[in-house]
Each structure stands twice: as structure tokens, then as C-alpha cells.
Design a protein around this motif. Structure first.
Motif, PDB file in Angstrom:
ATOM      1  N   GLU A 182       0.804  -1.282   0.123  1.00 21.10           N
ATOM      2  CA  GLU A 182       0.176  -0.193  -0.011  1.00 21.10           C
ATOM      3  C   GLU A 182       0.705   0.819  -0.524  1.00 21.10           C
ATOM      4  OE1 GLU A 182      -2.407   0.878   3.894  1.00 21.10           O
ATOM      5  OE2 GLU A 182      -0.857  -0.159   4.672  1.00 21.10           O
ATOM      6  N   TRP A 183       2.452   0.765   0.441  1.00 24.64           N
ATOM      7  CA  TRP A 183       3.363   2.835   0.066  1.00 24.64           C
ATOM      8  C   TRP A 183       3.575   2.610  -0.817  1.00 24.64           C
ATOM      9  CZ3 TRP A 183       1.639   5.893   3.818  1.00 24.64           C
ATOM     10  CH2 TRP A 183       1.429   5.350   4.607  1.00 24.64           C
ATOM     11  N   ARG A 184       4.108   1.642  -1.275  1.00 27.38           N
ATOM     12  CA  ARG A 184       4.620   1.016  -2.360  1.00 27.38           C
ATOM     13  C   ARG A 184       4.512   1.342  -4.216  1.00 27.38           C
ATOM     14  NH1 ARG A 184       9.274  -3.385  -0.815  1.00 27.38           N
ATOM     15  NH2 ARG A 184      10.807  -2.316   0.397  1.00 27.38           N
ATOM     16  N   VAL A 185       2.681   0.865  -3.602  1.00 23.67           N
ATOM     17  CA  VAL A 185       1.970   0.774  -4.893  1.00 23.67           C
ATOM     18  C   VAL A 185       1.656   2.263  -5.378  1.00 23.67           C
ATOM     19  CG1 VAL A 185      -0.787   0.003  -5.930  1.00 23.67           C
ATOM     20  CG2 VAL A 185       0.902  -1.639  -5.050  1.00 23.67           C
ATOM     21  N   PRO A 186       1.238   3.327  -4.394  1.00 24.96           N
ATOM     22  CA  PRO A 186       1.245   4.797  -5.235  1.00 24.96           C
ATOM     23  C   PRO A 186       1.662   4.992  -5.767  1.00 24.96           C
ATOM     24  CG  PRO A 186       0.237   4.389  -2.898  1.00 24.96           C
ATOM     25  CD  PRO A 186       0.750   2.560  -3.219  1.00 24.96           C
ATOM     26  N   ARG A 187       2.966   5.291  -4.886  1.00 19.83           N
ATOM     27  CA  ARG A 187       4.336   5.603  -5.472  1.00 19.83           C
ATOM     28  C   ARG A 187       5.018   5.894  -6.469  1.00 19.83           C
ATOM     29  NH1 ARG A 187       8.835   7.655  -1.506  1.00 19.83           N
ATOM     30  NH2 ARG A 187       9.622   7.742  -3.016  1.00 19.83           N
ATOM     31  N   LEU A 188       4.719   4.354  -6.648  1.00 16.36           N
ATOM     32  CA  LEU A 188       5.108   3.662  -8.344  1.00 16.36           C
ATOM     33  C   LEU A 188       4.399   3.963  -8.853  1.00 16.36           C
ATOM     34  CD1 LEU A 188       8.475   1.971  -8.310  1.00 16.36           C
ATOM     35  CD2 LEU A 188       6.146  -0.098  -8.308  1.00 16.36           C
ATOM     36  N   ALA A 189       2.745   3.640  -9.091  1.00 11.95           N
ATOM     37  CA  ALA A 189       1.961   4.689 -10.104  1.00 11.95           C
ATOM     38  C   ALA A 189       2.252   5.629 -10.472  1.00 11.95           C
ATOM     39  CB  ALA A 189       1.058   3.477  -9.854  1.00 11.95           C
ATOM     40  N   LEU A 190       2.334   6.062  -9.547  1.00 12.29           N
ATOM     41  CA  LEU A 190       1.892   8.078 -10.073  1.00 12.29           C
ATOM     42  C   LEU A 190       3.487   8.565 -10.586  1.00 12.29           C
ATOM     43  CD1 LEU A 190       0.161  10.911  -9.056  1.00 12.29           C
ATOM     44  CD2 LEU A 190       1.593  10.672  -7.276  1.00 12.29           C
ATOM     45  N   ALA A 191       4.663   7.334  -9.525  1.00 11.79           N
ATOM     46  CA  ALA A 191       5.984   7.989 -10.655  1.00 11.79           C
ATOM     47  C   ALA A 191       6.012   7.603 -12.601  1.00 11.79           C
ATOM     48  CB  ALA A 191       7.121   7.504 -10.232  1.00 11.79           C
ATOM     49  N   ALA A 192       5.025   6.495 -12.751  1.00 11.34           N
ATOM     50  CA  ALA A 192       5.252   5.381 -14.025  1.00 11.34           C
ATOM     51  C   ALA A 192       3.930   6.790 -14.554  1.00 11.34           C
ATOM     52  CB  ALA A 192       5.021   4.152 -13.496  1.00 11.34           C
ATOM     53  N   ALA A 193       2.786   6.883 -14.164  1.00 10.89           N
ATOM     54  CA  ALA A 193       1.784   7.857 -15.104  1.00 10.89           C
ATOM     55  C   ALA A 193       2.475   8.703 -15.084  1.00 10.89           C
ATOM     56  CB  ALA A 193       0.776   8.511 -13.472  1.00 10.89           C
ATOM     57  N   ALA A 194       3.064   9.635 -14.263  1.00 16.37           N
ATOM     58  CA  ALA A 194       3.850  10.962 -14.014  1.00 16.37           C
ATOM     59  C   ALA A 194       5.138  11.229 -16.025  1.00 16.37           C
ATOM     60  CB  ALA A 194       4.379  11.948 -13.161  1.00 16.37           C
ATOM     61  N   GLY A 195       6.069   9.939 -15.453  1.00 17.93           N
ATOM     62  CA  GLY A 195       6.927   9.570 -15.859  1.00 17.93           C
ATOM     63  C   GLY A 195       6.355   9.494 -18.075  1.00 17.93           C
ATOM     64  N   GLY A 196       4.942   8.691 -18.542  1.00 23.68           N
ATOM     65  CA  GLY A 196       4.767   8.783 -19.246  1.00 23.68           C
ATOM     66  C   GLY A 196       4.246   9.279 -19.521  1.00 23.68           C
ATOM     67  N   MET A 197       3.587  10.236 -18.710  1.00 21.66           N
ATOM     68  CA  MET A 197       2.856  11.699 -19.291  1.00 21.66           C
ATOM     69  C   MET A 197       4.029  12.077 -19.885  1.00 21.66           C
ATOM     70  SD  MET A 197       0.159  13.320 -17.000  1.00 21.66           S
ATOM     71  CE  MET A 197      -0.252  11.924 -15.087  1.00 21.66           C
ATOM     72  N   LEU A 198       5.296  12.906 -19.675  1.00 23.60           N
ATOM     73  CA  LEU A 198       6.328  13.309 -19.867  1.00 23.60           C
ATOM     74  C   LEU A 198       6.983  13.114 -21.155  1.00 23.60           C
ATOM     75  CD1 LEU A 198       8.486  14.856 -16.276  1.00 23.60           C
ATOM     76  CD2 LEU A 198       7.115  15.896 -17.759  1.00 23.60           C
ATOM     77  N   GLY A 199       7.052  11.651 -20.981  1.00 22.52           N
ATOM     78  CA  GLY A 199       7.720  10.940 -22.273  1.00 22.52           C
ATOM     79  C   GLY A 199       6.372  11.037 -23.492  1.00 22.52           C
ATOM     80  N   ALA A 200       5.082  11.074 -23.299  1.00 24.73           N
ATOM     81  CA  ALA A 200       4.360  11.559 -24.079  1.00 24.73           C
ATOM     82  C   ALA A 200       4.342  13.024 -24.725  1.00 24.73           C
ATOM     83  CB  ALA A 200       2.484  11.499 -23.939  1.00 24.73           C
ATOM     84  N   ALA A 201       4.110  14.105 -23.709  1.00 26.48           N
ATOM     85  CA  ALA A 201       4.895  15.271 -23.876  1.00 26.48           C
ATOM     86  C   ALA A 201       5.751  15.807 -24.442  1.00 26.48           C
ATOM     87  CB  ALA A 201       4.881  16.068 -23.244  1.00 26.48           C
ATOM     88  N   GLY A 202       7.010  15.000 -24.868  1.00 27.36           N
ATOM     89  CA  GLY A 202       7.999  15.264 -24.981  1.00 27.36           C
ATOM     90  C   GLY A 202       7.922  14.610 -26.910  1.00 27.36           C
ATOM     91  N   VAL A 203       7.113  13.566 -26.947  1.00 28.54           N
ATOM     92  CA  VAL A 203       7.083  12.886 -28.092  1.00 28.54           C
ATOM     93  C   VAL A 203       5.935  14.236 -29.157  1.00 28.54           C
ATOM     94  CG1 VAL A 203       5.728  11.872 -29.839  1.00 28.54           C
ATOM     95  CG2 VAL A 203       7.381  10.856 -27.510  1.00 28.54           C
ATOM     96  N   VAL A 204       5.177  14.862 -28.463  1.00 25.89           N
ATOM     97  CA  VAL A 204       4.146  16.006 -28.859  1.00 25.89           C
ATOM     98  C   VAL A 204       5.300  17.221 -29.145  1.00 25.89           C
ATOM     99  CG1 VAL A 204       2.568  17.222 -28.965  1.00 25.89           C
ATOM    100  CG2 VAL A 204       2.234  15.067 -27.693  1.00 25.89           C
TER     101      VAL A 204
END
Lengths: 264, 293, 659
Positions: free
Chosen positions: C384-406
């Protein structure tokens, strides 16, 4: 698609002018372009050739006057509707990083299928036809950026053919090519224009090339149409001297007898 | 350091108690403290917390009460290690209003007790007393808490008595940022409140943000020529070297007349133990001027 | 021309007169007056002599020194944007001082200037080493400088956060305050300044030749590298002396030489006189205004932050007017683009790699006794500690990756990214505005503020670029200017040292520590809500790198497409930077990593970049938890540290351009 039956000319240009920052690039000019003909646009640097072709391609907004395409003001066309009627090749084709020839050519179908539409059978057929007509079938899977200059111009030409338009506007398509490839591209354009019955306007620096491959030459100088007519009417010492501002002579081609221009 | 065995036991007991219908409402066995002021108060009540934050820094800056070696270090106050906190599995987590933004996360581990001490515009000492009482109540140390409140009040009263000859003298209590800037403690800081309780006057009367003002140039100290100056450690390293060359500093009446003292570090956002330490250090410093002046 | 020069000279005269008038006002206010209660004349004289007068002297000397340092750097690097802050010199000096304060206080006590110099030299050495193979080409230099600066800033922010009040001095220092109580700072700045002016005049000829390209310079028999290094060292010495004495003063070094040129100083000799003079006037005037605005409780904005606030817009205005050295274009570097014919088969291992990273980050950890792999009930406890921060990190990283491509595809610029174009910082500025207005603003308001800030930043950059026909280089430079401008805002707020500053610091250093499931859902919804439309319009992203001419002739609805893409990018970037801060460079490198694997088509590129962004961010988050266990470091710092070397590789290799 606009009905082809009406007898309107392809382009009718009335009093079109263009200015940048208060400096007039094109004086108000009138011009009509008929269907199924190949026009060359020649003139010295700064004469407004590029500006004129960009106005026709809607790449730039005119400062005054009206440009009619098949009887309609071009400002009234939708983006894709216009792109289904007129295709334009910029002077410098950008690098198409990591794109294959087929992918580039397929982009030419965008005006037809749009952002979300399906890439259908007809689209595939048009892409294949364009590749075949430009003799690029063996290069279809090659990267555009790995091609030689002449092949790359052919790929871009194929993209315009896939666009399936009534008119091609080419801004100095041969400027980066050696003489053999210049001839090859222009011959191809001429052949395809004939086959498809489309109108082509091409900006060229070399008046001899223009005379050889085009039906009619339009000579611009100082933002005005100085003269237009069949090659023989333009490739004359007096006209050329007036257009380019240097003394030029002509002599008949040893084989064809057409006039050839040279510097004196 | 706790041994793995006790940790496993703790974990097991936590899991067990989670499985039980409703926790026993008894005094908690194991407390984790995020806020430093509450950490010192907890220690002063004779309770050994299972975990605290930034303990390395705590030993340097808060100094007393002394920390036992067995407390687990949870890392930064701003971003405590929740995983470790979960492994420690306390029955109660104590925070202050500073750390309210962590409440949602902390409550997933254990019930959270939040005790405000520092609120803009309010003198903190009475709040620190209330916090000590509330903490004593929560930890089952009601008597110890009452004793802490009384002892501290008595100690402050004694100090006030010692300082009677200096009554109403204005004093700046400052923190030197570098050799050119200081930050003054205002009325809503523990230092400011303590000055008032000791019968001295706070020379800094301008508004403050969060107990201390934004850094200002040292020339502002000249505005109250008769004020004494108390500099709270730690001093940035270059200050010791450069302050002696600071012509303005040397020209301040307080400096010329020896009404300057450097005191040991005190937790800026402390509870009653820090208040007591502050009272002692201020009294020691001020009685020095009494003798000299 | 001559007439214009006279007018401009008079303008500078007027500004100098204004600064002088403000100074006269301060002197009059401080003039010894027996009527002031309690203060004896001695003290009043000391205040006048040791605070008012040296402050003016320091403003003039520091301004002149920075003007000179900027001119020298711009000259030898042939880069109109070179100056101490864009080259990372100030940030390097700040980090060195922070580290020394904590770990080598003796060095700080011995000489702050030496520590700052060491940090500045190290920063500039890194920047030059990174870009040496590209012949110190300006855009690469500024980018590398920005990377070094952002990484150093992240490091400093982490140290400040980790040590609380102990680094209070660095707050002040970062703000650049000109408050004085003795003549020693003025005395310390004068020698490097004088030495610099004399040395520059003696080296007038080599310096003039250095303005030419390398081949011509070598042709004229100049020991190119030796001269260059010597001049850079001199400039760093001047700049770090100022930094050590009064803190970070941004933009004077940038603006003074440019304004000197625009005011008609054409020859190098004229500029060597004009740039320091203009720098002096600028800083003196700014400092006068800061003092005018100051209340009893102290100055609202430190002078250094004020120069940056004034300088940022100035830079955006200057940019289209600056003459850029014509660099041999790097745009036509041979494209050795790889591409895979079966992108689906490439995406699969990338996805597996990303999942592996997630699994490791989820299972492997530390506790006080050492490393362990979590299983069974322990795992469910940690889950319950690792999942939220990992998921948040992953989502944020994914968002930045997408923004970079655009952004890279929209601008046809492989070095563009949400971070580089200042979009992330814009989001931060919006966030700052919200928390300044209401300290207790909820997540929704914070997100709204971030989105608005990011949107405006991106729009401003693209609009400026479009109006003045910026090439890709200038677009990047405008972005760097934008980030620098926002950094100045952050510095100003942080130097206030209140509760808001701590919120901002925490945000700047980027932390996923407090991740909660609602945040995760918000991030995931945001990711889906922005990336699905992006996938739908991937044809735009295929066409846009070919340039506006092609896009228009293919009938792409450009205005609409740009508006949609800019809005989506702003939304993505704001969301990502709200969760993990603005410092990461993931938006820059994730698209490249995806391309490196041969994902060429926009759709696959986008998916690959999202996966890479998520993976890199998860690894960063894991490192942030593990490296200093149990102390948690900012995830943004590690994301920068991971992306940095890749960026170096990218710069070293010679990036090919989209268009």
C-alpha cells in the motif's frame, strides 16, 4: 470534388498583391491559368516567384485581390478540400526522419481520409499508383533520408500524386539537383501531367529548362508579370535582358531548333 | 537499533491487532513522532518513542532531551519514510499542524494526534503547555505532563526573578543567515514569547511570517540602539570569520557595550523542553550583561 | 545610425541619472540627524558610511563585473546567451557552497570565494566537456548549461530540504541580496573586475579573432583553445567572486552585452567599455528600485531575483533581435535513423522491461538491517506504500514521455521537451500563484493553476516563435529564457522563507513520497484522457515534423491541430510536474530512447516513449528511496541524474533533426 464540367479556368487571379512589413513583394497582378497545361514561373531573385506560388498554394495570405480556383475564392475552401485540389511542394523538402518512402507517399492521402478516417482500399491503390508512376516501387521500403537527391524529389512528387489533385505547384523542385536529375524530374512531371491531365506550375531558375519542359513561361520581375507566352516568345534576347537585367543572347538548339538562352 | 526479531513481533502484533475488532483504547505501546517539538515533549514525559524523524540533525540542533539510541530514524520531517513507519507499526503518530498535509498517509499506519503549537499571531507557550497536557493524556502520562507544565512554569518564574534588574530591556533574538543578514524572532515565536515571560521586551516589533521575519540586513539592528542582541547558534561557518570585520556590527551600541551573546542552538519550533532550555540560555546570557553593565 | 546612437547614449545617461537620484534619496534619508531618538551621530555616520555607500559601490561594481563576464563568455563561446546563470556557473557555485557548508565548513570559513569558484569552474568545465566535440555550438552549450544548472539546483534544493534552517544562508544567497555593512565585498569585487578589464584590453586582438569561426581563427595563427580556456577562467573568476560576495544576480551578464550592442557599440573595444557601464547602471537602478519598494520589515524581493524578473521579459524581447553567429548547421547531420519494420515486436520487450522495473521497485527494498525482497504478509504491508508512489511515478513519467513526443514532433526539434521549453516551470509558476493566493488550496486548484501556467508558457513560446519565424535553435533559447524567468520567480518566493517557500521547495525537488490513491487515479485518468486523443490524432504527429509548408499543403487543419496539441501538452506537463516537479529531462530523453529502438511511426513512438518515461521514472523513484535510506531523496534529482548522461551522449553524437 468540384465538378470538372464548368468552363472556368483553373486559377483566375485578379489584382492580387502581397506585401511584407510595408514592402510590396507583388504588385497587383492579374493572371489566369488554364487546365491541363504546364507553366514555368521564371524571374530573377526577389521577383516574387516564390511568393506568387505560395499565394496560389495558400501557404501565405495575400495582401489584396482575389484568387479564384475553379471559380471559387480559395479563401473559402476547407483545408482538406483545398488539399484535394492543389498539391504544393516547398522549395526545401524537410528531412523525413525514419520515414519510409511508402509512408511518406501515404501521407498524401491525408486530405482524403482525414484525421480519424480509415486508410481504405482506394487509398492503398492511389499510393501504389503513385509509386509505380514515379518508378519508386523498388524503393518503397527504403528510408526517405537514405535516398539520393533525385530519388528523394521523386518520393515527394509521388506524395503529391497520391494526393490526387487537379494541380501541382512546385517551388524550385530542381534547385538541389545535378543536371541529369533536373532533366529526369522535369521529364517525369511533364509525362505525369500529360497522363493525368493536370495543371502544373513550376518555379524554375533555368530558363532553358523551362522552355524545354513547359507549355508556357510566365516571367516575373519586380513583382509584376513582365511577359507570358510560349517558350519561343519568352526566350528572346530583349525579353530576357529585361527580365534578368543582364545582356543575354539566344541561339537555336542544334537538334530541335528551339531557342537557347546564354549570357553574353 | 531495534532487532529484527522485535520488528517482526511488532509487525505480527500490528497485523494481529488489525484483525481484532476495534483496537483496545489503552495507552499506546509504541509511538512515532514526526514533529520535533512533540518528540522532545514525548521524551520529557518519560516515554520512549519507537520512531522519530531526522534524528542526526535533532541531536545537533535540539540537543536536549537526549535521544536514546533505540529510536528508529524515519528520515526527513517533510518526507518521512512511510514504509519504515509501517514496519515500525506504531499505535499512535504524533504530528503538529505543520505536517497536516501528511495526515492522509500517516493515518493509514495508525491514528494521528495533531497538536498545534505554532500558529501565526499567537504566542506559542500556552499552546505548548496545552500540547504537553494533551500528549500526556494520549500517552497515559497525565501526571508527568502536569509536572512538566508546572516545572517549566516554575523554572521560567525563577528565571524572571533573576532577570528582574533587567526588566523591560529590549532584546533582539536573531538567527544569522550570513554575515550580512539576520532573521528576527517575533512575538509569535517561542523566543519572542519567552522574552515576554522573562520580563524582557522583544526589540523586534515588525510583523513576521511563521514566527520569524524574512531575512533583513544587519543595519536594522541599529533601529533600537539600547537593545541587547542574542544570536542563536548555529552560525554559518563564514560568519565567525567575517562578522568581526563587519564595521556596522562593531558600531552597534549593543556590540560596543558588550550586550551581545551567542547561545547554543534551540529548536525554533520546540515544545516545553525547548522553552525551558531557551529560558535557561537567555537567562545565562542576560545575567552576563547585568554583571557587566 | 550615429543619431540613434546619440539618442540611446542619452537614454543610458537618463537611467544613470535616475539611479543616482534614488541613491541621493537613500543618502539623504541616512544623513546623520541629531533629532533621531536614541541614535548617536557616530552610529548614524557608520550606517551611512558602511551600509548606504558600500551598497551603491557594490551594485555598480558587481553590475560592471557581470557585464564584463557576460561579454567575455559570449565572445569566446560565440554565444549571445552565454552568461553565468545560463552556463550553470551560478548553480554550480551554489551547490559547491551548500556541500561545503555541510561537509567541509572549514573550507567555507577559509574562503567562500574559493569554494564558489571551484563550483563554478567545475560546472563550466562539465558544460564545455559535454559540448567540446560539437565545437561549443551555442544551442548545445546552453542546453548543457541548463542541464547542469537544473541538476545543481535540484541538489541544492535537496540539501536545503534535508537540513532545514541550517542552509538558511543559501536562501539569502540564492536571492542575491546587495545589503552591505562593510566595504569588504566591494573591495573583493574590484580586483577581478579591474584585472578583467585590463586583461581584456590587452587581449583585444585574440578576442576579436575568437569571434570568427574556428578555422579562420586557427588560420590567423591563434592558439585557439588555450586562449579560450584562459578567457573562460577569467570570466568565471569574475562571476564567482560576485556570486560569493553577494549571491546570484541573474541576467545582468546576459542583458548588458546585448544592450551594449543594440545601443550601437559595434567594435569589441567599444563593447568592452559599454557592457560593464550598462551592467553597472542596470544593477544600480534595479537595486535603487528594490530599496524604494522596501518597507520597514525588509525588502520584499531580493535584488538578484528582481534583476531576473526584469531580465526575463527583456530576454524574450531581445531574442529575435540578437545576431546569432552563423554556425555550421547541425541540422543536416547524417541521419543514421534506425527503424524497425515490426514495431509491435519492439514494443513488447520495452513493455516487459518496464514491468520488470516496476516489479523490482515493488519487491526489492531496504530496512535498517539491510536489503530484502518483500514477500508474503510483508509485501502486503509494503504494497500500500509502494504501489501508489510507483504508480504515480510511472504515470508522471509516461505523461512526460508523451509530452516530449508531441513537442519534439510539433516543433520538428529533437532537443525540445516540456522541461527545456519552460513548460514545466510554467506549471510551477501557476502553482506558485495559487499557493501564494491561498496557502491551503486543494489539489484541484493546484492542478488548475499548474495547467494554466503551463498552457500560457507553451503558448507564449510558440507564439513568439511563430511571429518572429524562429528557427529551432531560437525556439530552444526562448524556452531556456522562459525557464530562467520562472526560476527567478521561484527564487524570489523561496527567499521569503515562509511556509509557501517550503511547499515550493518540496515541489521543485520533486517528491512522490506523499502519493495517495486519489492522486494516482487522477494521474492515470489524466494520462488516459490526454494520451488516447493523442493516439487518435497520431496522423498529425506524423505530418507535423515535415514542416508547416507540407502540413498545410496536405490540408492539415494547422491552427486547430496546434491548439489541440498545445492544450493537451500543457495539461500533461502540468499534471506530471505537479506530481514529480519540473526537473527531470524525461520528456527529452524518453522520445529518443523510443526512437533508438526503432519506433518511428508517431503512434508507436508515442507508446514507446510513454513506456520509457514510466520506466525511467520508476527507477528514479526507487533510487530516491534506496540511496540514502531511510532518508528519501527527491525523485526529480535522480531523474535528472539518469537523464543527464543520456543527454550528454545525445549531444556528443550529433542529433539529427526532424525538420
Amino acid at each position: 470534388m468540384i465538378p470538372a464540367s464548368s468552363n472556368e479556368p483553373l486559377y483566375r487571379i485578379d489584382g492580387v498583391s502581397f506585401a511584407v512589413g510595408g514592402r510590396a513583394i507583388l504588385q497587383p497582378l492579374d493572371l489566369t491559368l488554364e487546365r491541363s497545361r504546364i507553366y514555368a514561373l521564371v524571374g530573377p531573385n526577389g521577383s516574387g516567384k516564390s511568393s506568387l506560388i505560395k499565394l496560389l498554394a495558400r501557404q501565405q495570405a495575400r495582401s489584396g485581390g482575389v484568387i479564384r480556383l475553379l471559380g471559387r475564392d480559395i479563401a473559402g475552401f476547407g483545408e482538406r478540400e483545398f488539399a484535394r485540389t492543389v498539391a504544393y511542394m516547398p522549395q526545401f523538402t524537410p528531412p523525413a526522419e525514419a520515414m519510409t518512402v511508402r509512408e511518406l507517399v501515404a501521407l498524401g492521402r491525408f486530405p482524403w481520409h482525414g484525421t480519424l478516417g480509415r486508410f481504405g482500399d482506394e487509398d492503398h491503390a492511389k499510393v501504389e499508383e503513385a509509386l509505380r508512376q514515379t518508378d519508386l516501387q523498388n524503393f518503397a521500403e527504403r528510408l526517405v533520408d537514405s535516398l539520393s537527391g533525385g530519388e528523394r524529389q521523386r518520393a515527394w512528387l509521388a506524395m503529391m500524386l497520391a494526393q490526387d489533385t487537379r494541380c501541382l505547384l512546385l517551388d524550385e523542385p530542381t534547385s538541389a539537383l545535378d543536371i541529369a536529375h533536373q532533366a529526369e524530374i522535369l521529364a517525369l512531371v511533364r509525362e505525369l501531367a500529360g497522363k493525368r491531365g493536370i495543371t502544373v506550375m513550376v518555379v524554375l531558375h533555368d530558363v532553358n529548362m523551362a522552355a524545354r519542359y513547359c507549355d508556357e513561361i510566365i516571367a516575373l520581375t519586380g513583382g509584376r508579370v513582365f511577359a507570358r507566352g510560349a517558350p519561343a516568345e519568352i526566350v528572346r534576347p530583349d525579353v530576357l535582358a529585361a527580365v534578368y537585367g543582364v545582356a543575354m543572347g539566344t541561339s537555336p538548339h542544334p537538334r530541335t531548333g528551339e531557342p537557347l538562352a546564354y549570357l553574353i | 537499533m531495534t532487532t529484527p526479531i522485535t520488528r517482526r513481533c511488532l509487525l505480527a502484533s500490528a497485523l494481529l491487532s488489525a484483525a481484532l475488532p476495534g483496537r483496545l483504547r489503552a495507552a499506546p505501546q509504541s509511538v512515532a513522532v514526526i514533529d520535533w517539538g512533540m518528540l522532545e515533549t514525548t521524551l520529557a514525559l518519560g516515554v520512549q518513542p519507537a520512531a522519530g524523524t531526522e534524528l542526526v540533525q535533532f541531536r545537533q540542533l535540539v540537543v536536549e532531551p537526549e535521544l536514546p539510541e533505540t529510536i528508529a530514524d524515519l528520515g526527513l520531517r517533510g518526507t518521512p519514510n512511510y514504509e519504515l513507519l509501517g514496519l515500525v507499526a506504531p499505535d499512535l503518530i504524533v504530528i503538529s499542524n505543520f505536517y497536516e498535509y501528511q495526515r492522509a498517509a500517516l493515518e493509514r499506519v495508525a491514528p494521528v494526534l495533531s497538536l498545534p503549537v505554532y500558529e501565526a499571531g499567537k504566542p506559542p507557550y500556552p499552546l505548548a503547555e496545552q500540547a504537553a497536557v494533551a500528549l500526556g493524556d494520549a500517552l497515559g502520562r497525565v501526571q508527568q505532563a502536569a509536572a512538566l507544565v508546572d516545572d517549566t512554569a516554575n523554572f521560567v518564574a525563577q528565571c524572571r526573578e533573576i532577570l528582574r534588574p533587567l526588566a523591560a530591556r529590549p532584546v533582539f533574538v536573531v538567527n544569522l543567515g550570513d554575515s550580512r543578514h539576520f532573521r528576527a524572532f517575533g512575538a509569535d515565536s517561542m523566543a519572542g514569547d519567552m522574552l515576554a515571560r522573562l520580563g524582557l521586551a522583544n526589540a523586534w516589533t515588525d510583523p513576521t511570517s511563521y514566527s520569524a521575519a524574512a531575512p533583513v540586513g544587519i543595519e536594522a539592528l541599529a533601529r533600537q540602539p539600547d537593545a541587547a542582541i542574542v544570536v542563536m547558534a548555529p552560525l554559518p561557518p563564514e560568519v565567525a570569520r567575517t562578522l568581526v570585520d563587519n564595521a556596522l556590527w562593531n558600531a552597534l551600541p549593543a556590540v560596543r557595550q558588550g550586550r551581545v551573546a551567542v547561545i547554543d542552538p534551540v529548536n525554533h519550533f520546540g515544545g516545553l523542553p525547548s522553552a525551558r532550555r531557551l529560558a535557561r540560555l537567555l537567562t545565562d546570557a542576560a545575567s552576563q550583561w547585568g554583571r557587566d553593565g | 545610425m550615429a543619431e540613434r546612437r546619440t539618442v540611446l547614449t542619452m537614454l543610458w545617461g537618463l537611467l544613470a541619472a535616475a539611479a543616482l537620484a534614488l541613491f541621493a534619496r537613500q543618502v539623504a534619508a541616512a544623513w546623520p540627524d541629531p533629532a533621531v531618538a536614541g541614535m548617536d551621530g557616530d552610529l548614524q555616520r557608520v550606517i551611512l558610511w558602511y551600509t548606504v555607500l558600500p551598497r551603491a559601490a557594490v551594485a555598480i561594481l558587481a553590475g560592471a563585473a557581470l557585464g564584463l563576464a557576460g561579454l567575455l563568455l559570449q565572445r569566446v563561446l560565440r554565444n549571445p546567451l552565454a552568461e553565468p546563470s545560463t552556463l550553470g556557473i551560478s548553480a554550480g557555485a551554489q551547490l559547491a557552497m551548500a556541500v561545503a557548508t555541510l561537509y567541509a565548513p572549514a573550507a567555507m570559513a577559509w574562503s567562500q570565494g574559493a569554494v564558489a569558484f571551484a563550483g563554478g569552474v567545475l560546472a563550466v568545465a562539465i558544460v564545455m566537456a559535454l559540448t567540446w566535440r560539437r565545437g561549443l555550438e551555442p544551442v548545445s552549450v546552453v542546453l548543457a548549461g541548463m542541464m547542469v544548472a537544473l541538476t545543481c539546483n535540484a541538489g541544492s534544493a535537496a540539501l536545503i530540504l534535508a537540513n532545514g534552517d541550517y542552509l538558511f544562508s543559501l536562501f539569502i544567497w540564492g536571492g542575491g541580496s546587495l545589503v552591505q555593512q562593510s566595504w569588504s565585498p566591494a573591495v573583493a569585487i574590484a580586483p577581478p573586475l579591474c584585472f578583467g578589464v585590463v586583461a581584456a584590453l590587452l587581449m583585444l586582438r585574440p578576442l576579436s579573432i575568437l569571434g570568427l569561426d574556428d578555422a579562420s581563427a586557427k588560420n590567423l595563427g591563434l592558439a585557439l583553445n588555450a586562449t579560450r580556456l584562459l578567457v573562460v577562467a577569467l570570466a568565471v573568476w569574475i562571476a564567482t567572486t560576485v556570486a560569493a560576495e553577494v549571491g546570484v544576480i541573474g541576467f545582468v551578464g546576459l542583458a548588458a552585452p546585448a544592450l551594449a550592442m543594440l545601443s550601437g557599440a559595434r567594435s569589441l573595444r567599444q563593447r568592452l567599455v559599454a557592457a560593464p557601464l550598462i551592467g553597472a547602471i542596470l544593477l544600480w537602478l534595479t537595486d535603487g528600485l528594490v530599496q524604494l519598494a522596501a518597507g520597514q520589515g525588509g525588502e520584499r524581493v531580493p535584488t538578484g531575483a528582481a534583476t531576473a524578473l526584469l531580465g526575463g521579459p527583456l530576454l524574450l524581447w531581445l531574442l529575435p533581435r540578437l545576431k546569432m553567429f552563423e554556425w555550421p548547421s547541425l541540422s543536416r547531420a547524417a541521419a543514421t535513423a534506425r527503424r524497425s519494420d515490426t514495431p509491435g515486436r519492439v514494443l513488447l520487450p520495452v513493455a516487459i522491461g518496464t514491468l520488470t522495473a516496476a516489479a523490482v521497485a515493488l519487491l526489492v527494498g531496504q530496512r535498517p538491517e539491510g536489503w530484502f525482497v518483500a514477500t508474503g504478509p510483508l509485501l502486503s504491508e509494503l504494497w500500500e506504500w509502494r504501489v501508489p508512489r510507483l504508480a504515480l511515478a510511472a504515470a508522471a513519467g509516461g505523461m512526460l514521455g508523451a509530452a516530449g513526443v508531441v513537442i519534439q514532433r510539433m516543433t520538428g526539434n529533437p532537443l525540445a521537451s516540456p522541461e527545456v521549453l519552460g513548460v514545466g516551470s510554467g506549471a510551477g509558476a501557476g502553482l506558485t500563484a495559487v499557493i501564494l493566493l491561498d496557502f491551503t488550496a486543494g489539489l484541484g486548484w493546484q492542478l488548475a493553476g499548474s495547467v494554466a501556467g503551463a498552457f500560457l508558457a507553451l503558448l507564449a513560446i510558440l507564439a513568439t516563435a511563430a511571429r518572429s519565424h524562429f528557427g529551432p535553435e531560437r525556439l530552444l533559447l526562448a524556452g531556456v529564457a522562459m525557464s530562467a524567468l520562472f526560476s527567478a520567480v521561484f527564487t524570489a518566493v523561496i527567499s521569503l522563507g515562509n511556509a509557501q517557500s517550503y511547499i515550493l521547495l518540496r515541489w521543485l525537488s520533486g517528491s512522490t513520497s506523499g502519493a495517495t490513491m486519489p492522486q494516482v487515479w487522477m494521474a492515470v485518468v489524466l494520462l488516459a484522457a490526454t494520451c488516447l486523443p493523442l493516439l487518435a490524432v497520431s496522423r498529425w504527429l506524423d505530418i507535423l515534423p515535415l514542416g508547416t509548408g507540407t502540413a498545410r499543403s496536405l490540408g492539415l487543419p494547422l491552427r486547430c491541430a496546434r491548439l489541440v496539441l498545445v492544450s493537451l501538452t500543457a495539461l500533461i506537463t502540468a499534471g506530471a510536474s505537479m506530481f514529480v516537479g519540473p526537473l527531470s529531462f524525461i520528456g527529452l530523453i524518453a522520445p529518443h530512447l523510443a526512437r533508438l529502438c526503432g519506433l518511428a511511426g508517431a503512434r508507436h513512438h508515442l507508446v514507446g516513449s510513454i513506456l520509457f518515461g514510466a520506466a525511467v521514472m520508476m527507477v528514479s523513484d526507487w533510487l530516491a528511496r534506496m540511496v540514502a535510506f531511510p532518508y528519501q531523496m527527491p525523485v526529480g534529482l535522480f531523474a535528472s541524474l539518469i537523464s543527464g548522461p543520456y543527454l550528454v551522449y545525445l549531444l556528443g553524437k550529433g542529433v539529427s533533426r526532424h525538420g
